[in-house]
Motif scaffolding. Structure first.
Motif, mmCIF file in Angstrom:
data_model
loop_
_atom_site.group_PDB
_atom_site.id
_atom_site.type_symbol
_atom_site.label_atom_id
_atom_site.label_comp_id
_atom_site.label_asym_id
_atom_site.label_seq_id
_atom_site.Cartn_x
_atom_site.Cartn_y
_atom_site.Cartn_z
ATOM 1 N N VAL A 1 0.835 -1.205 0.000
ATOM 2 C CA VAL A 1 0.000 0.000 0.000
ATOM 3 C C VAL A 1 0.870 1.256 0.000
ATOM 4 O O VAL A 1 0.612 2.194 -0.752
ATOM 5 C CB VAL A 1 -0.962 -0.011 1.217
ATOM 6 N N ARG A 2 1.917 1.274 0.810
ATOM 7 C CA ARG A 2 2.792 2.441 0.896
ATOM 8 C C ARG A 2 3.801 2.495 -0.251
ATOM 9 O O ARG A 2 4.406 3.524 -0.491
ATOM 10 C CB ARG A 2 3.556 2.428 2.223
ATOM 11 N N ASP A 3 4.016 1.394 -0.919
ATOM 12 C CA ASP A 3 4.967 1.277 -2.023
ATOM 13 C C ASP A 3 6.373 1.703 -1.612
ATOM 14 O O ASP A 3 7.076 2.389 -2.340
ATOM 15 C CB ASP A 3 4.499 2.080 -3.244
ATOM 16 N N SER A 4 6.758 1.301 -0.399
ATOM 17 C CA SER A 4 8.118 1.562 0.072
ATOM 18 C C SER A 4 8.491 0.486 1.089
ATOM 19 O O SER A 4 7.635 -0.064 1.776
ATOM 20 C CB SER A 4 8.236 2.944 0.705
ATOM 21 N N ASP A 5 9.777 0.214 1.152
ATOM 22 C CA ASP A 5 10.277 -0.794 2.078
ATOM 23 C C ASP A 5 11.192 -0.090 3.077
ATOM 24 O O ASP A 5 12.378 0.078 2.837
ATOM 25 C CB ASP A 5 11.032 -1.892 1.324
ATOM 26 N N ASP A 6 10.621 0.360 4.181
ATOM 27 C CA ASP A 6 11.404 1.064 5.190
ATOM 28 C C ASP A 6 11.030 0.548 6.576
ATOM 29 O O ASP A 6 10.311 -0.434 6.710
ATOM 30 C CB ASP A 6 11.198 2.579 5.075
ATOM 31 N N THR A 7 11.525 1.202 7.592
ATOM 32 C CA THR A 7 11.328 0.721 8.961
ATOM 33 C C THR A 7 9.935 1.011 9.511
ATOM 34 O O THR A 7 9.602 0.520 10.589
ATOM 35 C CB THR A 7 12.370 1.355 9.904
ATOM 36 N N LEU A 8 9.138 1.781 8.808
ATOM 37 C CA LEU A 8 7.784 2.068 9.280
ATOM 38 C C LEU A 8 6.830 0.894 9.025
ATOM 39 O O LEU A 8 5.858 0.713 9.754
ATOM 40 C CB LEU A 8 7.258 3.343 8.604
#
Length: 168
Positions: free
Chosen positions: A94-101
């Motif tokens: 959904v966010r289209d990102s791979d981070d620590t969140l």
């Protein structure tokens, strides 16, 4: 002879599939839950078996308590891991990102789903517990990476090579 996995690009090494995450998280959580259930069962069995006259009966009380607690703890933690892995992956897409969140949101939504039928207060408490707990775990990992990388950056291969040639 192979020395392990070989990747062409660094991005491939960091990327694991949904199935790999699912199997790892569910399996390790189930084993941890069973171990915790055995520990609780041993304590409970020893407490119940204090008044029993025979050592075989005491051992039977411990085994019964372990067989009562271990599968329940294991399956509950396995299901929580399934919910966490799924919600983390959905958050990532959904966010289209791979981070620590993503794990933080995944843990908070897992706490929400775990206690959504127990009322608003329990649901909010488990949501906050999941989010805050994963935030602390993520921050611990970030601090470790920072400290570890700074030690690696201080290391200089040329100084080692020059000292080894001087000693020969």
């Amino acid at each position: 002879m192979s020395r392990g996995n070989e990747y062409l690009f660094d991005e491939e090494e960091r990327e694991r599939s949904f199935g790999e995450h699912l199997v790892f998280y569910c399996g390790s959580s189930y084993i941890t839950g069973v171990a915790a259930g055995v520990a609780v069962g041993v304590v409970e069995g020893l407490q119940k078996g204090q008044n029993l006259p025979n050592s075989r009966l005491k051992l039977n009380a411990v085994v019964n308590a372990c067989s009562k607690r271990a599968p329940v703890f294991g399956s509950n933690l396995g299901v929580l891991a399934l919910m966490f892995t799924t919600s983390e992956r959905i958050t990532r897409y959904v966010r289209d990102s791979d981070d620590t969140l993503n794990p933080i949101i995944g843990a908070a939504s897992t706490g929400f789903m775990f206690k959504c039928t127990s009322g608003m207060r329990a649901c909010l408490g488990w949501t906050l517990a999941g989010g805050i707990g994963m935030t602390l775990i993520t921050l611990t990992g970030q601090v470790h990476n920072f400290l570890y990388r700074s030690r690696i950056a201080d290391f200089d291969v040329r100084s080692v090579m020059s000292s080894s040639t001087q000693s020969s």
